[in-house]
Scaffold this motif. Structure first.
Motif, PDB file in Angstrom:
ATOM      1  N   MET A  21       2.404   6.801   3.790  1.00 42.50           N
ATOM      2  CA  MET A  21       0.955   6.960   3.704  1.00 42.50           C
ATOM      3  C   MET A  21       0.226   5.636   3.488  1.00 42.50           C
ATOM      4  SD  MET A  21      -1.343   9.352   3.918  1.00 42.50           S
ATOM      5  CE  MET A  21      -3.100   9.546   3.567  1.00 42.50           C
ATOM      6  N   LEU A  22       0.766   4.777   2.623  1.00 40.78           N
ATOM      7  CA  LEU A  22       0.076   3.527   2.324  1.00 40.78           C
ATOM      8  C   LEU A  22       0.245   2.534   3.474  1.00 40.78           C
ATOM      9  CD1 LEU A  22       1.018   2.944  -1.445  1.00 40.78           C
ATOM     10  CD2 LEU A  22      -0.873   4.265  -0.473  1.00 40.78           C
ATOM     11  N   PRO A  23      -0.855   1.914   3.921  1.00 36.36           N
ATOM     12  CA  PRO A  23      -0.754   0.952   5.032  1.00 36.36           C
ATOM     13  C   PRO A  23      -0.254  -0.407   4.571  1.00 36.36           C
ATOM     14  CG  PRO A  23      -3.037   1.199   4.351  1.00 36.36           C
ATOM     15  CD  PRO A  23      -2.251   2.178   3.522  1.00 36.36           C
ATOM     16  N   PRO A  24       0.272  -1.222   5.485  1.00 33.39           N
ATOM     17  CA  PRO A  24       0.749  -2.563   5.134  1.00 33.39           C
ATOM     18  C   PRO A  24      -0.353  -3.367   4.453  1.00 33.39           C
ATOM     19  CG  PRO A  24       1.441  -1.993   7.350  1.00 33.39           C
ATOM     20  CD  PRO A  24       0.495  -0.908   6.913  1.00 33.39           C
ATOM     21  N   GLY A  25       0.021  -4.095   3.418  1.00 34.15           N
ATOM     22  CA  GLY A  25      -0.933  -4.922   2.704  1.00 34.15           C
ATOM     23  C   GLY A  25      -1.697  -4.199   1.614  1.00 34.15           C
ATOM     24  N   PHE A  26      -1.613  -2.869   1.589  1.00 31.55           N
ATOM     25  CA  PHE A  26      -2.315  -2.098   0.572  1.00 31.55           C
ATOM     26  C   PHE A  26      -1.545  -2.210  -0.743  1.00 31.55           C
ATOM     27  CE2 PHE A  26      -4.027   1.729  -1.469  1.00 31.55           C
ATOM     28  CZ  PHE A  26      -5.366   1.659  -1.084  1.00 31.55           C
ATOM     29  N   PRO A  27      -2.239  -2.260  -1.900  1.00 31.68           N
ATOM     30  CA  PRO A  27      -1.520  -2.313  -3.178  1.00 31.68           C
ATOM     31  C   PRO A  27      -0.492  -1.193  -3.296  1.00 31.68           C
ATOM     32  CG  PRO A  27      -3.862  -2.692  -3.524  1.00 31.68           C
ATOM     33  CD  PRO A  27      -3.705  -2.310  -2.076  1.00 31.68           C
ATOM     34  N   GLY A  28       0.731  -1.557  -3.646  1.00 30.53           N
ATOM     35  CA  GLY A  28       1.801  -0.581  -3.786  1.00 30.53           C
ATOM     36  C   GLY A  28       2.562  -0.295  -2.509  1.00 30.53           C
ATOM     37  N   TYR A  29       2.235  -0.994  -1.417  1.00 30.34           N
ATOM     38  CA  TYR A  29       2.916  -0.727  -0.139  1.00 30.34           C
ATOM     39  C   TYR A  29       4.402  -1.030  -0.223  1.00 30.34           C
ATOM     40  CZ  TYR A  29       4.406  -1.274   4.703  1.00 30.34           C
ATOM     41  OH  TYR A  29       5.078  -1.165   5.898  1.00 30.34           O
ATOM     42  N   VAL A  30       5.224  -0.045   0.120  1.00 32.10           N
ATOM     43  CA  VAL A  30       6.681  -0.235   0.187  1.00 32.10           C
ATOM     44  C   VAL A  30       7.213   0.395   1.478  1.00 32.10           C
ATOM     45  CG1 VAL A  30       7.098  -0.410  -2.307  1.00 32.10           C
ATOM     46  CG2 VAL A  30       7.005   1.849  -1.221  1.00 32.10           C
ATOM     47  N   GLY A  31       6.337   0.517   2.470  1.00 34.00           N
ATOM     48  CA  GLY A  31       6.688   1.222   3.701  1.00 34.00           C
ATOM     49  C   GLY A  31       7.901   0.668   4.412  1.00 34.00           C
ATOM     50  N   ASP A  32       8.127  -0.642   4.311  1.00 33.12           N
ATOM     51  CA  ASP A  32       9.268  -1.231   5.011  1.00 33.12           C
ATOM     52  C   ASP A  32      10.593  -0.668   4.487  1.00 33.12           C
ATOM     53  OD1 ASP A  32       7.612  -2.748   6.578  1.00 33.12           O
ATOM     54  OD2 ASP A  32       7.726  -4.527   5.303  1.00 33.12           O
ATOM     55  N   SER A  33      10.649  -0.361   3.191  1.00 31.08           N
ATOM     56  CA  SER A  33      11.890   0.170   2.618  1.00 31.08           C
ATOM     57  C   SER A  33      12.011   1.672   2.828  1.00 31.08           C
ATOM     58  CB  SER A  33      11.945  -0.147   1.120  1.00 31.08           C
ATOM     59  OG  SER A  33      10.888   0.486   0.424  1.00 31.08           O
TER      60      SER A  33
END
Length: 289
Positions: free
Chosen positions: A83-95
Protein backbone atom coordinates in the motif's frame (compact mmCIF):
# COMPACT_ATOMS: atom_id res chain seq x y z
CA UNK A 1 -2.85 24.75 -23.90
CA UNK A 2 -1.60 24.34 -27.48
CA UNK A 3 -3.28 27.66 -28.35
CA UNK A 4 -1.28 29.37 -25.56
CA UNK A 5 -4.47 30.29 -23.73
CA UNK A 6 -3.38 28.58 -20.48
CA UNK A 7 0.09 28.09 -19.03
CA UNK A 8 -0.32 24.82 -17.10
CA UNK A 9 -2.35 21.71 -17.93
CA UNK A 10 -2.73 19.36 -15.00
CA UNK A 11 -3.79 15.70 -14.76
CA UNK A 12 -2.44 14.51 -18.10
CA UNK A 13 -3.99 11.11 -18.82
CA UNK A 14 -2.21 8.08 -20.31
CA UNK A 15 -4.16 8.72 -23.52
CA UNK A 16 -2.84 12.29 -23.74
CA UNK A 17 0.72 10.97 -23.75
CA UNK A 18 0.34 9.43 -27.18
CA UNK A 19 -0.24 12.86 -28.69
CA UNK A 20 2.31 14.61 -26.47
CA UNK A 21 5.14 12.21 -27.30
CA UNK A 22 4.58 12.79 -31.03
CA UNK A 23 4.91 16.56 -30.62
CA UNK A 24 8.51 17.72 -29.93
CA UNK A 25 7.38 20.96 -28.27
CA UNK A 26 4.84 19.30 -25.97
CA UNK A 27 7.22 16.49 -25.12
CA UNK A 28 9.76 19.05 -23.93
CA UNK A 29 7.14 20.74 -21.72
CA UNK A 30 5.95 17.49 -20.10
CA UNK A 31 6.84 17.05 -16.42
CA UNK A 32 6.16 13.89 -14.38
CA UNK A 33 6.61 13.06 -10.70
CA UNK A 34 5.52 10.34 -8.24
CA UNK A 35 2.31 10.86 -6.29
CA UNK A 36 1.38 9.42 -2.88
CA UNK A 37 -1.56 7.46 -4.25
CA UNK A 38 -2.08 3.71 -4.57
CA UNK A 39 -4.53 1.89 -6.85
CA UNK A 40 -5.70 -1.58 -5.85
CA UNK A 41 -8.25 -4.33 -6.37
CA UNK A 42 -10.59 -5.05 -3.48
CA UNK A 43 -13.09 -7.81 -2.79
CA UNK A 44 -16.19 -8.60 -0.77
CA UNK A 45 -14.14 -10.91 1.44
CA UNK A 46 -17.08 -12.01 3.57
CA UNK A 47 -18.80 -13.56 0.54
CA UNK A 48 -18.01 -16.52 -1.70
CA UNK A 49 -15.71 -16.91 -3.64
CA UNK A 50 -13.55 -14.15 -2.16
CA UNK A 51 -13.90 -15.44 1.39
CA UNK A 52 -11.37 -18.06 0.26
CA UNK A 53 -7.85 -16.72 0.81
CA UNK A 54 -6.43 -18.90 -1.98
CA UNK A 55 -8.77 -17.26 -4.49
CA UNK A 56 -7.53 -13.82 -3.49
CA UNK A 57 -3.93 -15.02 -3.55
CA UNK A 58 -4.40 -16.56 -6.99
CA UNK A 59 -5.64 -13.23 -8.36
CA UNK A 60 -2.72 -11.37 -6.77
CA UNK A 61 -0.26 -13.58 -8.69
CA UNK A 62 -1.73 -13.09 -12.18
CA UNK A 63 -1.75 -9.29 -12.31
CA UNK A 64 1.14 -8.13 -14.48
CA UNK A 65 1.86 -4.77 -12.92
CA UNK A 66 4.73 -4.02 -15.30
CA UNK A 67 2.38 -4.31 -18.28
CA UNK A 68 -0.20 -2.14 -16.51
CA UNK A 69 2.34 0.61 -15.87
CA UNK A 70 4.19 0.41 -19.17
CA UNK A 71 1.36 -0.28 -21.63
CA UNK A 72 -1.98 0.61 -20.02
CA UNK A 73 -0.68 3.63 -18.12
CA UNK A 74 1.96 4.64 -20.69
CA UNK A 75 4.50 5.06 -17.91
CA UNK A 76 2.23 6.95 -15.50
CA UNK A 77 2.54 4.39 -12.74
CA UNK A 78 5.00 2.51 -10.53
CA UNK A 79 4.23 -1.20 -9.93
CA UNK A 80 2.68 -1.65 -6.49
CA UNK A 81 3.05 -4.71 -4.30
CA UNK A 82 2.11 -2.99 -1.03
CA UNK A 83 0.00 0.00 0.00
CA UNK A 84 2.72 2.50 0.89
CA UNK A 85 4.41 4.08 -2.17
CA UNK A 86 8.20 4.34 -2.59
CA UNK A 87 9.68 7.19 -0.59
CA UNK A 88 6.70 7.38 1.76
CA UNK A 89 7.54 7.23 5.51
CA UNK A 90 7.60 3.59 6.56
CA UNK A 91 7.98 2.23 3.01
CA UNK A 92 9.27 -1.36 3.02
CA UNK A 93 7.73 -2.45 -0.28
CA UNK A 94 10.99 -3.77 -1.69
CA UNK A 95 11.16 -6.43 1.04
CA UNK A 96 7.46 -7.33 0.62
CA UNK A 97 7.20 -7.41 -3.17
CA UNK A 98 7.55 -11.20 -3.40
CA UNK A 99 4.25 -11.72 -1.55
CA UNK A 100 2.08 -10.63 -4.49
CA UNK A 101 4.62 -11.18 -7.26
CA UNK A 102 3.51 -11.93 -10.83
CA UNK A 103 3.59 -15.74 -10.99
CA UNK A 104 0.75 -17.19 -13.14
CA UNK A 105 1.74 -20.81 -12.44
CA UNK A 106 1.44 -20.25 -8.71
CA UNK A 107 -1.85 -18.44 -9.27
CA UNK A 108 -3.24 -21.39 -11.24
CA UNK A 109 -2.11 -23.82 -8.52
CA UNK A 110 -3.77 -21.77 -5.78
CA UNK A 111 -7.03 -21.47 -7.71
CA UNK A 112 -7.09 -25.25 -8.23
CA UNK A 113 -6.47 -25.77 -4.51
CA UNK A 114 -9.41 -23.43 -3.85
CA UNK A 115 -11.64 -25.77 -5.85
CA UNK A 116 -11.72 -23.98 -9.22
CA UNK A 117 -9.13 -25.69 -11.48
CA UNK A 118 -8.74 -23.73 -14.69
CA UNK A 119 -11.54 -21.46 -13.49
CA UNK A 120 -14.12 -24.24 -13.71
CA UNK A 121 -17.05 -23.67 -11.38
CA UNK A 122 -15.98 -20.13 -10.56
CA UNK A 123 -19.10 -17.93 -10.25
CA UNK A 124 -19.64 -15.02 -12.62
CA UNK A 125 -18.54 -11.90 -10.77
CA UNK A 126 -19.36 -8.24 -11.43
CA UNK A 127 -16.23 -6.10 -11.50
CA UNK A 128 -17.01 -2.48 -10.60
CA UNK A 129 -15.18 0.66 -11.70
CA UNK A 130 -16.13 4.23 -10.88
CA UNK A 131 -16.97 6.80 -13.53
CA UNK A 132 -16.37 6.92 -17.26
CA UNK A 133 -12.65 7.75 -17.34
CA UNK A 134 -11.34 5.89 -20.42
CA UNK A 135 -8.00 5.18 -18.71
CA UNK A 136 -9.82 3.50 -15.81
CA UNK A 137 -11.91 1.48 -18.23
CA UNK A 138 -8.72 0.37 -20.00
CA UNK A 139 -7.26 -0.66 -16.65
CA UNK A 140 -10.37 -2.69 -15.88
CA UNK A 141 -10.28 -4.35 -19.29
CA UNK A 142 -6.60 -5.23 -18.85
CA UNK A 143 -7.26 -6.88 -15.49
CA UNK A 144 -10.32 -8.62 -16.94
CA UNK A 145 -8.10 -10.06 -19.67
CA UNK A 146 -5.37 -11.19 -17.26
CA UNK A 147 -7.88 -13.07 -15.09
CA UNK A 148 -9.32 -14.83 -18.13
CA UNK A 149 -5.95 -15.62 -19.71
CA UNK A 150 -4.19 -16.96 -16.64
CA UNK A 151 -6.99 -18.30 -14.44
CA UNK A 152 -9.94 -18.91 -16.77
CA UNK A 153 -12.01 -16.53 -14.62
CA UNK A 154 -14.64 -14.37 -16.32
CA UNK A 155 -15.62 -11.12 -14.63
CA UNK A 156 -18.20 -8.67 -15.97
CA UNK A 157 -16.92 -5.10 -16.09
CA UNK A 158 -19.53 -2.77 -14.62
CA UNK A 159 -18.86 0.99 -14.76
CA UNK A 160 -20.83 2.94 -12.16
CA UNK A 161 -21.52 6.61 -11.56
CA UNK A 162 -19.17 7.90 -8.87
CA UNK A 163 -21.76 8.50 -6.15
CA UNK A 164 -23.31 5.06 -6.69
CA UNK A 165 -19.85 3.48 -6.50
CA UNK A 166 -18.86 5.22 -3.27
CA UNK A 167 -22.20 4.55 -1.58
CA UNK A 168 -21.93 0.82 -2.31
CA UNK A 169 -18.25 0.83 -1.37
CA UNK A 170 -18.99 2.00 2.17
CA UNK A 171 -21.92 -0.41 2.41
CA UNK A 172 -19.53 -3.27 1.49
CA UNK A 173 -21.78 -4.28 -1.41
CA UNK A 174 -19.25 -4.37 -4.27
CA UNK A 175 -18.17 -7.95 -5.11
CA UNK A 176 -14.91 -6.85 -6.72
CA UNK A 177 -13.68 -3.43 -7.76
CA UNK A 178 -10.87 -0.98 -8.38
CA UNK A 179 -10.23 1.85 -5.96
CA UNK A 180 -7.48 4.28 -5.02
CA UNK A 181 -6.45 6.26 -1.99
CA UNK A 182 -4.06 9.18 -1.84
CA UNK A 183 -2.40 10.32 1.34
CA UNK A 184 -3.69 13.27 3.32
CA UNK A 185 -0.56 13.44 5.47
CA UNK A 186 2.85 11.68 5.38
CA UNK A 187 2.36 8.91 7.92
CA UNK A 188 1.67 5.16 7.48
CA UNK A 189 -1.50 5.41 9.56
CA UNK A 190 -3.11 7.44 6.79
CA UNK A 191 -2.73 4.77 4.09
CA UNK A 192 -2.92 1.70 6.32
CA UNK A 193 -5.13 2.47 9.30
CA UNK A 194 -7.65 4.75 7.62
CA UNK A 195 -8.19 2.44 4.65
CA UNK A 196 -7.69 -1.09 5.97
CA UNK A 197 -8.40 -1.14 9.71
CA UNK A 198 -11.73 -2.92 10.18
CA UNK A 199 -14.70 -0.60 10.68
CA UNK A 200 -18.49 -1.03 10.76
CA UNK A 201 -20.55 -0.92 7.58
CA UNK A 202 -21.03 2.70 6.59
CA UNK A 203 -17.76 3.85 8.16
CA UNK A 204 -15.03 1.81 6.46
CA UNK A 205 -14.31 1.15 2.80
CA UNK A 206 -13.85 -2.61 2.96
CA UNK A 207 -15.15 -5.64 4.81
CA UNK A 208 -11.69 -7.26 5.09
CA UNK A 209 -10.90 -8.01 8.72
CA UNK A 210 -7.71 -9.28 10.27
CA UNK A 211 -7.36 -9.02 14.07
CA UNK A 212 -3.55 -9.21 13.95
CA UNK A 213 -3.45 -6.32 11.48
CA UNK A 214 -5.85 -4.24 13.57
CA UNK A 215 -3.82 -4.91 16.71
CA UNK A 216 -0.58 -3.74 15.11
CA UNK A 217 -2.20 -0.58 13.76
CA UNK A 218 -3.74 0.21 17.16
CA UNK A 219 -0.43 -0.31 18.95
CA UNK A 220 1.55 1.69 16.39
CA UNK A 221 -0.82 4.63 16.72
CA UNK A 222 0.26 5.06 20.37
CA UNK A 223 3.92 4.01 20.09
CA UNK A 224 6.26 6.93 20.81
CA UNK A 225 9.54 5.32 19.72
CA UNK A 226 9.81 5.94 15.93
CA UNK A 227 11.76 2.77 15.11
CA UNK A 228 9.36 0.48 16.96
CA UNK A 229 6.38 2.29 15.50
CA UNK A 230 7.55 1.90 11.90
CA UNK A 231 8.37 -1.78 12.52
CA UNK A 232 4.76 -2.33 13.62
CA UNK A 233 3.45 -0.70 10.47
CA UNK A 234 5.83 -2.83 8.38
CA UNK A 235 4.53 -6.00 10.05
CA UNK A 236 0.95 -4.83 9.51
CA UNK A 237 1.59 -4.20 5.83
CA UNK A 238 3.03 -7.69 5.42
CA UNK A 239 -0.18 -9.10 6.89
CA UNK A 240 -2.25 -6.93 4.56
CA UNK A 241 -0.38 -8.18 1.48
CA UNK A 242 -0.25 -11.84 2.63
CA UNK A 243 -3.92 -12.02 3.60
CA UNK A 244 -4.72 -10.11 0.38
CA UNK A 245 -6.93 -7.45 1.86
CA UNK A 246 -6.32 -5.91 -1.55
CA UNK A 247 -4.33 -6.68 -4.70
CA UNK A 248 -2.04 -3.72 -5.22
CA UNK A 249 -1.73 -2.46 -8.78
CA UNK A 250 0.31 0.74 -9.11
CA UNK A 251 1.36 3.94 -7.41
CA UNK A 252 0.30 6.97 -9.44
CA UNK A 253 2.75 9.08 -11.42
CA UNK A 254 1.32 12.54 -12.15
CA UNK A 255 1.99 14.40 -15.39
CA UNK A 256 1.65 18.03 -16.25
CA UNK A 257 2.31 20.30 -19.22
CA UNK A 258 4.03 23.57 -18.32
CA UNK A 259 5.10 26.45 -20.48
CA UNK A 260 8.82 27.07 -20.25
CA UNK A 261 8.33 30.49 -18.71
CA UNK A 262 6.46 29.12 -15.68
CA UNK A 263 8.89 28.83 -12.75
CA UNK A 264 8.89 28.17 -9.02
CA UNK A 265 7.76 24.56 -8.68
CA UNK A 266 9.06 22.88 -5.54
CA UNK A 267 10.35 19.30 -5.47
CA UNK A 268 10.59 17.63 -2.06
CA UNK A 269 13.40 15.36 -0.95
CA UNK A 270 11.20 12.37 -1.82
CA UNK A 271 10.61 13.59 -5.37
CA UNK A 272 7.04 14.82 -4.85
CA UNK A 273 5.89 18.16 -6.20
CA UNK A 274 3.24 19.75 -3.98
CA UNK A 275 1.58 22.68 -5.68
CA UNK A 276 2.08 26.00 -3.91
CA UNK A 277 0.59 28.96 -5.76
CA UNK A 278 2.70 31.44 -3.82
CA UNK A 279 5.89 29.96 -5.33
CA UNK A 280 4.80 30.09 -8.98
CA UNK A 281 6.09 32.84 -11.26
CA UNK A 282 6.29 33.36 -15.01
CA UNK A 283 8.44 35.47 -17.27
CA UNK A 284 6.07 35.82 -20.20
CA UNK A 285 5.72 39.32 -21.62
CA UNK A 286 2.11 40.26 -22.37
CA UNK A 287 1.59 42.87 -25.10
CA UNK A 288 -1.84 44.47 -25.51
CA UNK A 289 -2.96 45.30 -28.99
Amino acid sequence: YENDEIDILHNISPFDLRHINQNPRLKQELVTWPHTQTWYLFFQTAQRPFNNLKVRQAISHVINRDVICRVVRNGLGIPAYTMLPPGFPGYVGDSHRDIQRFDPSLGQQLLAEAGFPGGRGFPRVTFWISGKDPSLRSLGQAIQGMLLEHLGIQVELQPQEGTVFMTNLYQHKIPMGISAFQSDYPDPHNLLGMVWHSQPVGHGRHDWRNPAFDNLIDRADFEMVPGRRMAMYADAERILASDVGGVFLFHTVLAQLRKGYVKGFVTTARGYQPFFWNHITHTRLYISQ
